[in-house]
Design a protein around this motif. Structure first.
Motif, PDB file in Angstrom:
ATOM      1  N   SER A 290     -10.188   6.969 -19.622  1.00 37.08           N
ATOM      2  CA  SER A 290     -10.586   8.127 -20.415  1.00 37.08           C
ATOM      3  C   SER A 290     -11.102   7.694 -21.779  1.00 37.08           C
ATOM      4  O   SER A 290     -10.889   6.565 -22.224  1.00 37.08           O
ATOM      5  CB  SER A 290      -9.402   9.087 -20.606  1.00 37.08           C
ATOM      6  N   ILE A 291     -11.815   8.631 -22.405  1.00 40.38           N
ATOM      7  CA  ILE A 291     -12.066   8.568 -23.838  1.00 40.38           C
ATOM      8  C   ILE A 291     -11.370   9.768 -24.460  1.00 40.38           C
ATOM      9  O   ILE A 291     -10.991  10.705 -23.752  1.00 40.38           O
ATOM     10  CB  ILE A 291     -13.571   8.571 -24.178  1.00 40.38           C
ATOM     11  N   ILE A 292     -11.182   9.759 -25.775  1.00 36.40           N
ATOM     12  CA  ILE A 292     -10.366  10.786 -26.421  1.00 36.40           C
ATOM     13  C   ILE A 292     -11.243  11.671 -27.305  1.00 36.40           C
ATOM     14  O   ILE A 292     -12.079  11.184 -28.069  1.00 36.40           O
ATOM     15  CB  ILE A 292      -9.245  10.142 -27.247  1.00 36.40           C
ATOM     16  N   LEU A 293     -11.019  12.971 -27.166  1.00 37.15           N
ATOM     17  CA  LEU A 293     -11.685  13.968 -28.008  1.00 37.15           C
ATOM     18  C   LEU A 293     -10.653  14.569 -28.948  1.00 37.15           C
ATOM     19  O   LEU A 293      -9.645  15.109 -28.508  1.00 37.15           O
ATOM     20  CB  LEU A 293     -12.306  15.063 -27.133  1.00 37.15           C
TER      21      LEU A 293
ATOM     22  N   MET B 147     -14.704  20.666 -36.231  1.00 40.99           N
ATOM     23  CA  MET B 147     -14.953  19.238 -36.295  1.00 40.99           C
ATOM     24  C   MET B 147     -14.594  18.629 -34.955  1.00 40.99           C
ATOM     25  O   MET B 147     -13.587  18.996 -34.361  1.00 40.99           O
ATOM     26  CB  MET B 147     -14.110  18.606 -37.412  1.00 40.99           C
ATOM     27  N   VAL B 148     -15.419  17.710 -34.471  1.00 40.54           N
ATOM     28  CA  VAL B 148     -15.090  16.975 -33.257  1.00 40.54           C
ATOM     29  C   VAL B 148     -15.306  15.488 -33.499  1.00 40.54           C
ATOM     30  O   VAL B 148     -16.230  15.091 -34.194  1.00 40.54           O
ATOM     31  CB  VAL B 148     -15.927  17.445 -32.037  1.00 40.54           C
ATOM     32  N   ASP B 149     -14.435  14.688 -32.936  1.00 39.00           N
ATOM     33  CA  ASP B 149     -14.538  13.233 -33.004  1.00 39.00           C
ATOM     34  C   ASP B 149     -14.253  12.705 -31.605  1.00 39.00           C
ATOM     35  O   ASP B 149     -13.170  12.927 -31.062  1.00 39.00           O
ATOM     36  CB  ASP B 149     -13.538  12.666 -34.013  1.00 39.00           C
ATOM     37  N   VAL B 150     -15.208  12.030 -30.996  1.00 39.98           N
ATOM     38  CA  VAL B 150     -15.068  11.605 -29.604  1.00 39.98           C
ATOM     39  C   VAL B 150     -15.460  10.140 -29.469  1.00 39.98           C
ATOM     40  O   VAL B 150     -16.284   9.634 -30.231  1.00 39.98           O
ATOM     41  CB  VAL B 150     -15.940  12.485 -28.670  1.00 39.98           C
ATOM     42  N   GLY B 151     -14.834   9.459 -28.502  1.00 40.22           N
ATOM     43  CA  GLY B 151     -15.232   8.091 -28.210  1.00 40.22           C
ATOM     44  C   GLY B 151     -14.137   7.062 -28.313  1.00 40.22           C
ATOM     45  O   GLY B 151     -14.323   5.917 -27.900  1.00 40.22           O
ATOM     46  N   LYS B 152     -12.967   7.447 -28.856  1.00 42.19           N
ATOM     47  CA  LYS B 152     -11.870   6.483 -28.940  1.00 42.19           C
ATOM     48  C   LYS B 152     -11.392   6.132 -27.538  1.00 42.19           C
ATOM     49  O   LYS B 152     -11.341   6.967 -26.644  1.00 42.19           O
ATOM     50  CB  LYS B 152     -10.714   7.061 -29.753  1.00 42.19           C
ATOM     51  N   ASN B 153     -11.022   4.865 -27.333  1.00 37.08           N
ATOM     52  CA  ASN B 153     -10.604   4.405 -26.008  1.00 37.08           C
ATOM     53  C   ASN B 153      -9.309   5.083 -25.569  1.00 37.08           C
ATOM     54  O   ASN B 153      -8.407   5.316 -26.374  1.00 37.08           O
ATOM     55  CB  ASN B 153     -10.387   2.893 -26.018  1.00 37.08           C
ATOM     56  N   GLY B 154      -9.219   5.352 -24.266  1.00 38.33           N
ATOM     57  CA  GLY B 154      -8.058   6.035 -23.734  1.00 38.33           C
ATOM     58  C   GLY B 154      -6.759   5.271 -23.897  1.00 38.33           C
ATOM     59  O   GLY B 154      -5.684   5.868 -23.862  1.00 38.33           O
TER      60      GLY B 154
END
Length: 415
Positions: free
Chosen positions: A201-204, A216-223
């Protein structure tokens, strides 16, 4: 030369020509960007989003693309300049309308590109390029109007007024939440994206206002970074919060001179500007009241994630794209969520879609999105660690407020 000799020579020349033609390398057949749809020879209509739609049925259009035709046309008008391509001497370009329709179909259904090419008449390689490009264009065209992060105390107070009016929670700048987005394992990634639930997964991470809209949204951190505290620390929002650069209202401008706060669940760290519930082992009646009032307001974030995942079925299957392309897809879904809440609220998010409180019977009525709640994976709860005195004092002051001047008539019965 005799007649028979001439005939023999002609046959030899013909055989030689045939042999040369057979030995010639075969030309590679060109691949088409877009397969031509069968059309009547007279008055052919241009390809568009109605490939599988009955023109007389608005419901079919909405089920096909996840929005009404009016919303689609409005969206096309603002996105078209960013996705329109020029025809070349080699081939005609894929129209902007068809590009947008294929992208929305991908987001609304979660179909694989192989399945999508049949209904869109666009090749898989072209789709793999068109969808991220169109998602990026959607974000670029709509971000300023539909994903606006407050920048000054006046804008933060407007957000807080909505929370107090709708959810009886004062001085709140937004509900903070984070979810795991399922993806197909990227090549050569090892365990980099493998999370605590056992899938890639990636984290939102998002901040949501009182009206279920993303601020605000921040997406892309490793699961693999499953804990909310570690994920939050990597976001720009946390950096601005720690450096006091969010321009939040001061205590002099807040109700009862309490800290201006964001609200989150157990996955996030306690901070003087971030409230989380009291741990279960430390509860008394006053703290249970605080936990109830906080969870009541924080439910807007759960509902925002749930409605988006219910409407955009791409979240119901591992997204099979490269991680950098997935980031564009996820942010585009968040922007479209806000866009449809504004333009098509009654069909996109009817009252039955959201969680509702039945105050008379003292019970919770779950929204329709919870039928798919197993597709929404929360962040891992944060382990206890040192918390500053200001953060502890801020939470105690809010507990005191909700048990005193800020109490509501039904809160005891809802525990």
């Amino acid at each position: 030369m005799s007649m028979w000799a001439k005939r023999r020579l002609a046959i030899e020349i013909l055989e030689h020509i045939i042999e040369l033609e057979e030995n010639q390398p075969k030309k590679r057949r060109r691949r088409c960007w877009c397969k031509p749809c069968p059309q009547p020879k007279e008055n052919p209509s241009p390809p568009g989003p109605k490939t599988e739609i009955t023109e007389s049925s608005p419901e079919d259009f909405r089920n096909h693309l996840g929005m009404s035709e009016e919303s689609f046309r409005n969206l096309l008008a603002v996105v078209k300049p960013l996705i329109e391509k020029k025809d070349t001497v080699m081939r005609a370009s894929i129209p902007a309308e068809q590009r947008l329709a294929a992208t929305l179909r991908f987001l609304a259904t979660g179909r694989s590109l192989q399945e999508l090419k049949t209904s869109t008449s666009i090749s898989v390689p072209a789709l793999s390029s068109i969808i991220p490009e169109t998602c990026e264009a959607i974000v670029g065209a709509l971000r300023d109007g539909y994903l606006k992060f407050p920048k000054n105390p006046r804008e933060w107070r407007n957000v807080a007024d909505d929370f107090e009016t709708l959810w009886q929670f004062p001085n709140c700048g937004g509900a903070l939440d984070g979810k795991h987005i399922r993806i197909s394992k990227p090549p050569n990634s090892g365990s980099r994206y493998y999370n605590y639930k056992g899938f890639c997964s990636i984290i939102l991470v998002a901040v949501v206002n009182a009206n279920y809209q993303f601020l605000m949204v921040d997406v892309g951190k490793n699961g693999c970074a499953s804990g909310g505290g570690g994920v939050l620390e990597q976001t720009k929002f946390h950096q601005l919060l720690q450096s006091n650069d969010l321009n939040l209202p001061t205590r002099e401008d807040t109700k009862q001179n309490l800290n201006f706060v964001f609200i989150g669940d157990e996955a996030f760290p306690l901070h003087k500007h971030l409230l989380k519930p009291f741990p279960q082992r430390q509860l008394n009646k006053e703290r249970k009241i605080l936990n109830y009032r906080l969870s009541r307001a924080r439910r807007v974030a759960e509902n925002a994630f749930g409605i988006m995942a219910h409407r955009f079925r791409i979240f119901h299957t591992p997204i099979n794209l490269l991680p950098e392309k997935i980031d564009k897809v996820v942010v585009a879904c968040c922007v479209l969520h806000n866009y449809l809440l504004h333009h098509d609220p009654h069909t996109y998010s009817p009252a039955s879609m959201m969680d509702l409180e039945d105050i008379k019977n003292h019970e919770m009525v779950h929204g329709e999105w919870r039928e798919d709640s197993d597709m929404i994976t929360p962040l891992q709860p944060l382990c206890a660690r040192g918390v500053c005195d200001d953060a502890i004092r801020s939470r105690e002051q809010y507990a005191e407020y909700f048990n005193g001047i800020g109490s509501v008539s039904w809160q005891d019965a809802m525990l």
